[in-house]
Each structure stands twice: as C-alpha cells, then as structure tokens.
Motif scaffolding. Structure first.
Motif, short mmCIF file in Angstrom:
data_model
loop_
_atom_site.label_atom_id
_atom_site.label_comp_id
_atom_site.label_asym_id
_atom_site.label_seq_id
_atom_site.Cartn_x
_atom_site.Cartn_y
_atom_site.Cartn_z
N ASP A 118 -7.82 2.40 5.25
CA ASP A 118 -7.80 3.76 4.70
C ASP A 118 -6.37 4.28 4.74
O ASP A 118 -5.70 4.20 5.78
N TRP A 178 0.80 -1.22 0.00
CA TRP A 178 0.00 0.00 0.00
C TRP A 178 0.84 1.28 0.00
O TRP A 178 0.41 2.27 -0.62
N ASP A 206 -9.67 -3.37 -1.85
CA ASP A 206 -10.41 -3.16 -0.61
C ASP A 206 -9.85 -2.05 0.27
O ASP A 206 -10.23 -1.93 1.44
N ILE A 207 -8.94 -1.24 -0.25
CA ILE A 207 -8.37 -0.14 0.53
C ILE A 207 -8.69 1.19 -0.15
O ILE A 207 -8.53 1.34 -1.35
N ALA A 208 -9.15 2.16 0.66
CA ALA A 208 -9.47 3.51 0.16
C ALA A 208 -8.27 4.42 0.37
O ALA A 208 -7.66 4.41 1.45
N TYR A 209 -7.94 5.20 -0.64
CA TYR A 209 -6.81 6.14 -0.59
C TYR A 209 -7.37 7.56 -0.60
O TYR A 209 -8.05 7.96 -1.55
N HIS A 210 -7.10 8.30 0.47
CA HIS A 210 -7.65 9.63 0.66
C HIS A 210 -6.54 10.68 0.48
O HIS A 210 -5.46 10.54 1.05
N ASP A 220 -10.40 11.10 -4.11
CA ASP A 220 -10.03 9.86 -3.44
C ASP A 220 -10.17 8.69 -4.42
O ASP A 220 -10.93 8.75 -5.39
N ARG A 221 -9.41 7.64 -4.13
CA ARG A 221 -9.46 6.44 -4.98
C ARG A 221 -9.61 5.21 -4.11
O ARG A 221 -9.17 5.20 -2.96
N LYS A 222 -10.19 4.19 -4.68
CA LYS A 222 -10.24 2.90 -3.99
C LYS A 222 -9.59 1.87 -4.89
O LYS A 222 -9.94 1.74 -6.06
#
Length: 276
Positions: free
Chosen positions: A115, A82, A131-135, A126-128
């Motif tokens: 996150d 990540w 299964d992980i959201a990137y803010h 933001d992007r996903k």
C-alpha cells in the motif's frame, strides 16, 4: 550493462522490440508519445498496441498515456518504481508521498510494501496498479507542509514527507503506518537523524494534538530526547482531553495525566515489540 531480459509472455516482434528498447534505456515507465517515437507507428495504432499489452498483463496503465512495464524477468518493476508511479498518479496536483510509504523511503521499515500513501490537496479515488494499492490522503492547504525532494532513481525526483513530518503523521495515523509498534520501531531506528528542533516546530502547528501527546509519552518512555519533552508538554498545554496511546486498541487502561494519554497497551509489551 546486463542484457535486458525479454518479456516472459509471448508477444509479437513489435511489442518485444518496444519492451526491449525501453529496458535498454533503463526505463520501466514510459508514455504513449515515447512509444510512438520509438516504434515509428501512428498514434492510434500505438495506443491500440499498448491497450492489448495491458490486457495481456505485459504492461500496466498508470495514467491515460503513461505505462509501467511489468514483465522484466526476475525483477518486479513496480517494487522498484512505486515512488515514480505515485508521482504519475498524482498527475499535475501538488502531492507528497506520506505515512508508511514515507517510512519506507526514510529507512524506518523494510517490510514488503503493498500500500502506497500519497497526500494531496484534493480528493482523489484510490488506484491499484498491478499488485500495489495507491491511496490518496486529502489535506487542507494549511496542513500541506513538510515535504522534501527525494531522488527515486538517477533520473527521477519525487516529493516525500520529511523525517519529522513522517514521525507525526505516523503517530497521528498508526493505522496507515503498520500500527503503533511499527511506527515506534521506525522512530527508534532513526532517532539520531531526527531534527528535534524541527520536530518541536512541527508539533506546535500540527493539525491534531493526539500525535504530539503520543510523541511525548514515547520519547519519555523509550528515553529518547528526554531534554525536549518539556517543550512538547507546552505544545499540548491547552488540550485537556485524553487520547488512546494506540488508537487501534481498546478503550481501557490507566490515564497518564502528564501527556493526557490513556495507556491502553502494556508499556513492557510495547518495548518488547520495538526492541525485540
């Protein structure tokens, strides 16, 4: 070196070779150009192949021409990579991994990461990825400081807020760091590694005084670096307004004039949450 685990989804021989070869190289993230070179096919044919693998959930698209292998047997490739994904999503923009994500890198928390927070000099959606959201957290240039280089893998470096900047970011926005108790727990765990002189320097120029007020109260209450609290008091001398100790809590509780804090959480419960 262990033998690479083939993808769990049924795919064609070319796709299987593509995934297998990147795994042999220890690469979970690759570019379209690297794929073209590896399987020796034309650019558009390779791009079409990768698009099909994205749709089937074998790989995920990070950027226009950058991909993450999702199917690597028992290992979750994204949980391992990540920080590199965050770097790739930032693209050419100056960035640093921040808030709860930085806490994870610094060993301030070991909880599962769903996150990831990335501070940038420009606004970005933001992007996903899987299964992980990137803010993306926007920062003005004057406050874009306090980053260091971190080796995410043996081959890849990323930019991350240093320990002292992470402390202040966490107290400024506990909501982005797992909450106030989680933030303080991280400070407690790393207290011997915090450069207090640098922390005071940062406190003097930090964008808000709310984080500094919370920091002063917390250091004093938990008996951490009490010799440095007078310097923190000087940092907030001109900030007369009161702030909530826990910005996610209710607007009640007694006022602590020394730190201009409204104590909206029971100190004993806070200690129990940190030490327990």
């Amino acid at each position: 070196m262990p033998k690479p685990t083939p993808p769990t989804k049924t795919i064609g021989p070319v796709s299987a070779r593509l995934i297998s070869e990147f795994q042999k190289k220890g690469k979970s993230i690759f570019t379209l150009e690297e794929a073209v070179e590896l399987i020796k096919t034309r650019y558009y044919a390779t791009a079409n192949l990768l698009t099909k693998l994205v749709k089937r959930g074998v790989i995920a698209r990070i950027n226009t021409a950058t991909y993450l292998i999702l199917q690597t047997g028992s290992e979750n490739a994204q949980l391992k990579n990540w920080p590199i994904i965050a770097r790739e999503l930032a693209g050419i923009e100056r960035y640093f991994i921040s808030h709860y994500s930085a806490m994870r890198i610094h060993g301030m928390t070991s909880h599962p990461l769903f996150d990831v927070y990335i501070t940038l000099l420009k606004r970005k959606k933001d992007r996903k990825v899987s299964d992980i959201a990137y803010h993306f957290i926007y920062s003005k240039k004057d406050y874009f400081w306090g980053a260091i280089t971190h080796w995410a893998t043996k081959q890849d470096q990323v930019q991350v807020s240093d320990l002292e900047r992470t402390v202040l970011d966490g107290l400024d926005r506990p909501d982005l760091c797992g909450g106030l108790t989680e933030t303080i727990r991280g400070i407690w765990a790393k207290q011997k590694e915090i450069d207090l002189k640098k922390l005071i320097h940062y406190a003097r120029k930090f964008r808000t005084k709310a984080a500094v007020k919370r920091l002063g109260y917390i250091l004093e209450t938990f008996n951490m670096a009490s010799d440095w609290t007078p310097a923190l008091s000087e940092c907030i001398a001109g900030a007369k307004d009161y702030v909530l100790l826990d910005p996610q809590g209710t607007k009640d509780g007694k006022h602590i004039s020394r730190w201009r804090i409204q104590l909206n959480i029971n100190p004993e419960e806070l200690k129990a949450g940190v030490w327990g």
